[in-house]
Scaffold this motif. Sequence first.
Motif, PDB file in Angstrom:
ATOM      1  N   VAL A  17       0.852  -1.192   0.000  1.00  0.00           N
ATOM      2  CA  VAL A  17       0.000   0.000   0.000  1.00  0.00           C
ATOM      3  C   VAL A  17       0.889   1.244   0.000  1.00  0.00           C
ATOM      4  CG1 VAL A  17      -1.829   1.256   1.197  1.00  0.00           C
ATOM      5  CG2 VAL A  17      -1.817  -1.255   1.224  1.00  0.00           C
ATOM      6  N   THR A  18       0.777   2.004  -1.064  1.00  0.00           N
ATOM      7  CA  THR A  18       1.563   3.230  -1.213  1.00  0.00           C
ATOM      8  C   THR A  18       0.693   4.445  -0.895  1.00  0.00           C
ATOM      9  OG1 THR A  18       1.050   3.247  -3.578  1.00  0.00           O
ATOM     10  CG2 THR A  18       3.141   2.237  -2.905  1.00  0.00           C
ATOM     11  N   GLU A  70     -17.344  -6.913   3.151  1.00  0.00           N
ATOM     12  CA  GLU A  70     -17.285  -6.973   4.613  1.00  0.00           C
ATOM     13  C   GLU A  70     -15.878  -6.581   5.039  1.00  0.00           C
ATOM     14  OE1 GLU A  70     -18.471 -10.895   5.746  1.00  0.00           O
ATOM     15  OE2 GLU A  70     -20.509 -10.635   4.999  1.00  0.00           O
ATOM     16  N   VAL A  71     -15.778  -5.489   5.781  1.00  0.00           N
ATOM     17  CA  VAL A  71     -14.472  -4.948   6.160  1.00  0.00           C
ATOM     18  C   VAL A  71     -14.312  -4.984   7.674  1.00  0.00           C
ATOM     19  CG1 VAL A  71     -12.967  -2.928   6.091  1.00  0.00           C
ATOM     20  CG2 VAL A  71     -14.455  -3.425   4.148  1.00  0.00           C
ATOM     21  N   GLU A  72     -13.273  -5.644   8.122  1.00  0.00           N
ATOM     22  CA  GLU A  72     -12.924  -5.601   9.536  1.00  0.00           C
ATOM     23  C   GLU A  72     -11.945  -4.462   9.791  1.00  0.00           C
ATOM     24  OE1 GLU A  72     -10.535  -8.358  12.651  1.00  0.00           O
ATOM     25  OE2 GLU A  72     -12.093  -9.341  11.465  1.00  0.00           O
ATOM     26  N   ASN A  73     -11.036  -4.274   8.839  1.00  0.00           N
ATOM     27  CA  ASN A  73     -10.009  -3.248   8.976  1.00  0.00           C
ATOM     28  C   ASN A  73      -9.485  -2.922   7.587  1.00  0.00           C
ATOM     29  OD1 ASN A  73      -8.113  -1.529  10.150  1.00  0.00           O
ATOM     30  ND2 ASN A  73      -6.625  -3.163  10.426  1.00  0.00           N
ATOM     31  N   LEU A  74      -9.268  -1.649   7.301  1.00  0.00           N
ATOM     32  CA  LEU A  74      -8.663  -1.256   6.028  1.00  0.00           C
ATOM     33  C   LEU A  74      -7.148  -1.184   6.184  1.00  0.00           C
ATOM     34  CD1 LEU A  74     -10.984   1.595   4.695  1.00  0.00           C
ATOM     35  CD2 LEU A  74     -10.579  -0.625   3.648  1.00  0.00           C
ATOM     36  N   PRO A  75      -6.419  -1.715   5.219  1.00  0.00           N
ATOM     37  CA  PRO A  75      -4.959  -1.600   5.294  1.00  0.00           C
ATOM     38  C   PRO A  75      -4.529  -0.153   5.139  1.00  0.00           C
ATOM     39  CG  PRO A  75      -5.643  -2.631   3.226  1.00  0.00           C
ATOM     40  CD  PRO A  75      -6.867  -2.445   4.049  1.00  0.00           C
ATOM     41  N   GLN A  76      -3.337   0.157   5.638  1.00  0.00           N
ATOM     42  CA  GLN A  76      -2.856   1.528   5.578  1.00  0.00           C
ATOM     43  C   GLN A  76      -1.473   1.594   4.940  1.00  0.00           C
ATOM     44  OE1 GLN A  76      -3.149   2.789   9.614  1.00  0.00           O
ATOM     45  NE2 GLN A  76      -1.245   1.827  10.231  1.00  0.00           N
ATOM     46  N   TRP A  77      -1.057   2.817   4.740  1.00  0.00           N
ATOM     47  CA  TRP A  77       0.218   3.120   4.107  1.00  0.00           C
ATOM     48  C   TRP A  77       1.345   2.288   4.710  1.00  0.00           C
ATOM     49  CZ3 TRP A  77       3.127   8.294   5.128  1.00  0.00           C
ATOM     50  CH2 TRP A  77       4.200   8.427   4.232  1.00  0.00           C
ATOM     51  N   GLU A  79       1.779  -0.890   4.585  1.00  0.00           N
ATOM     52  CA  GLU A  79       1.454  -2.293   4.851  1.00  0.00           C
ATOM     53  C   GLU A  79       1.399  -3.071   3.527  1.00  0.00           C
ATOM     54  OE1 GLU A  79      -1.021  -2.043   8.999  1.00  0.00           O
ATOM     55  OE2 GLU A  79      -2.199  -1.859   7.145  1.00  0.00           O
ATOM     56  N   THR A  80       1.696  -4.358   3.623  1.00  0.00           N
ATOM     57  CA  THR A  80       1.604  -5.240   2.466  1.00  0.00           C
ATOM     58  C   THR A  80       0.458  -6.206   2.702  1.00  0.00           C
ATOM     59  OG1 THR A  80       3.966  -5.052   1.998  1.00  0.00           O
ATOM     60  CG2 THR A  80       2.818  -6.948   1.058  1.00  0.00           C
ATOM     61  N   ILE A  81      -0.473  -6.230   1.751  1.00  0.00           N
ATOM     62  CA  ILE A  81      -1.629  -7.117   1.873  1.00  0.00           C
ATOM     63  C   ILE A  81      -1.461  -8.305   0.933  1.00  0.00           C
ATOM     64  CG2 ILE A  81      -3.268  -5.380   2.679  1.00  0.00           C
ATOM     65  CD1 ILE A  81      -4.235  -5.061  -0.226  1.00  0.00           C
ATOM     66  N   GLU A  82      -2.033  -9.400   1.356  1.00  0.00           N
ATOM     67  CA  GLU A  82      -2.104 -10.600   0.525  1.00  0.00           C
ATOM     68  C   GLU A  82      -3.555 -10.762   0.114  1.00  0.00           C
ATOM     69  OE1 GLU A  82      -0.503 -13.793   2.831  1.00  0.00           O
ATOM     70  OE2 GLU A  82       1.442 -12.808   3.024  1.00  0.00           O
ATOM     71  N   MET A  83      -3.770 -11.149  -1.143  1.00  0.00           N
ATOM     72  CA  MET A  83      -5.125 -11.252  -1.667  1.00  0.00           C
ATOM     73  C   MET A  83      -5.317 -12.613  -2.324  1.00  0.00           C
ATOM     74  SD  MET A  83      -4.877  -7.563  -3.551  1.00  0.00           S
ATOM     75  CE  MET A  83      -3.372  -8.123  -4.355  1.00  0.00           C
ATOM     76  N   VAL A 101      -8.890 -10.559   1.572  1.00  0.00           N
ATOM     77  CA  VAL A 101      -7.692  -9.748   1.762  1.00  0.00           C
ATOM     78  C   VAL A 101      -7.161 -10.038   3.157  1.00  0.00           C
ATOM     79  CG1 VAL A 101      -6.751  -7.401   1.825  1.00  0.00           C
ATOM     80  CG2 VAL A 101      -8.587  -7.962   0.206  1.00  0.00           C
ATOM     81  N   PHE A 102      -5.857 -10.274   3.234  1.00  0.00           N
ATOM     82  CA  PHE A 102      -5.211 -10.624   4.493  1.00  0.00           C
ATOM     83  C   PHE A 102      -4.118  -9.618   4.829  1.00  0.00           C
ATOM     84  CE2 PHE A 102      -6.797 -14.461   2.551  1.00  0.00           C
ATOM     85  CZ  PHE A 102      -7.374 -15.157   3.600  1.00  0.00           C
ATOM     86  N   LEU A 103      -3.990  -9.344   6.112  1.00  0.00           N
ATOM     87  CA  LEU A 103      -2.897  -8.527   6.627  1.00  0.00           C
ATOM     88  C   LEU A 103      -2.261  -9.312   7.765  1.00  0.00           C
ATOM     89  CD1 LEU A 103      -1.347  -5.827   6.647  1.00  0.00           C
ATOM     90  CD2 LEU A 103      -3.056  -4.981   8.271  1.00  0.00           C
TER      91      LEU A 103
END
Length: 130
Positions: A17-18, A70-77, A79-83, A101-103
Motif C-alpha cells: 500500500v503506497t 465486509e471490512v474488519e479493517n482497512l490496510p494503511q500506508w 502495509e503489504t496485503i495478501e489477496m 484480503v489478508f494482513l
Amino acid sequence: MQLPNKFSSIFKGTCHVTIDKCSVNSKIRFTDLMNILQALAGKHSDLGGMSYFDMQKNHQAWVLSSMRIEVENLPQWHETIEMETWIETLAGIKSIRDFEVFLNEKKIIGINSLWVCVNTEKTQTRSHFN
C-alpha cells in the motif's frame, strides 16, 4: 471449454500500500482497493483464457455488476496485503467471484462480486430525450 494447465482455482497476489492509494487518514481508499482487486481478477481471467482480449474475439466482455464487501479493517500506508480470488460460480452469462484480503495472515476483508457477460457489439442505448 478446456482450462489451460497454468490455471488454478485460487489465484493469489500481494500489494504494498503506497501513499497515492490512501486517504488523509493513511488508510487505503475503497476505489483503489477495488481497482487492485479488479486487476487481480483480470490476471486470473488471463490464465483461464477468459481475458478481455479473449472475450473480445466474440464481442463479449465481463462487466462488474455488484459487490458485497465486509471490512474488519482497512490496510494503511506501508502495509503489504495478501489477496486471494476464486470463481464461486460460472453459469451462463453470470459469474460470482470471491475475494479475501489478508494482513499479517489475518483476514481483514471479504468480498462477493457478481459479474455479467455482455455483448459489446450489439449493445443498445436508450435515451429518454428522443
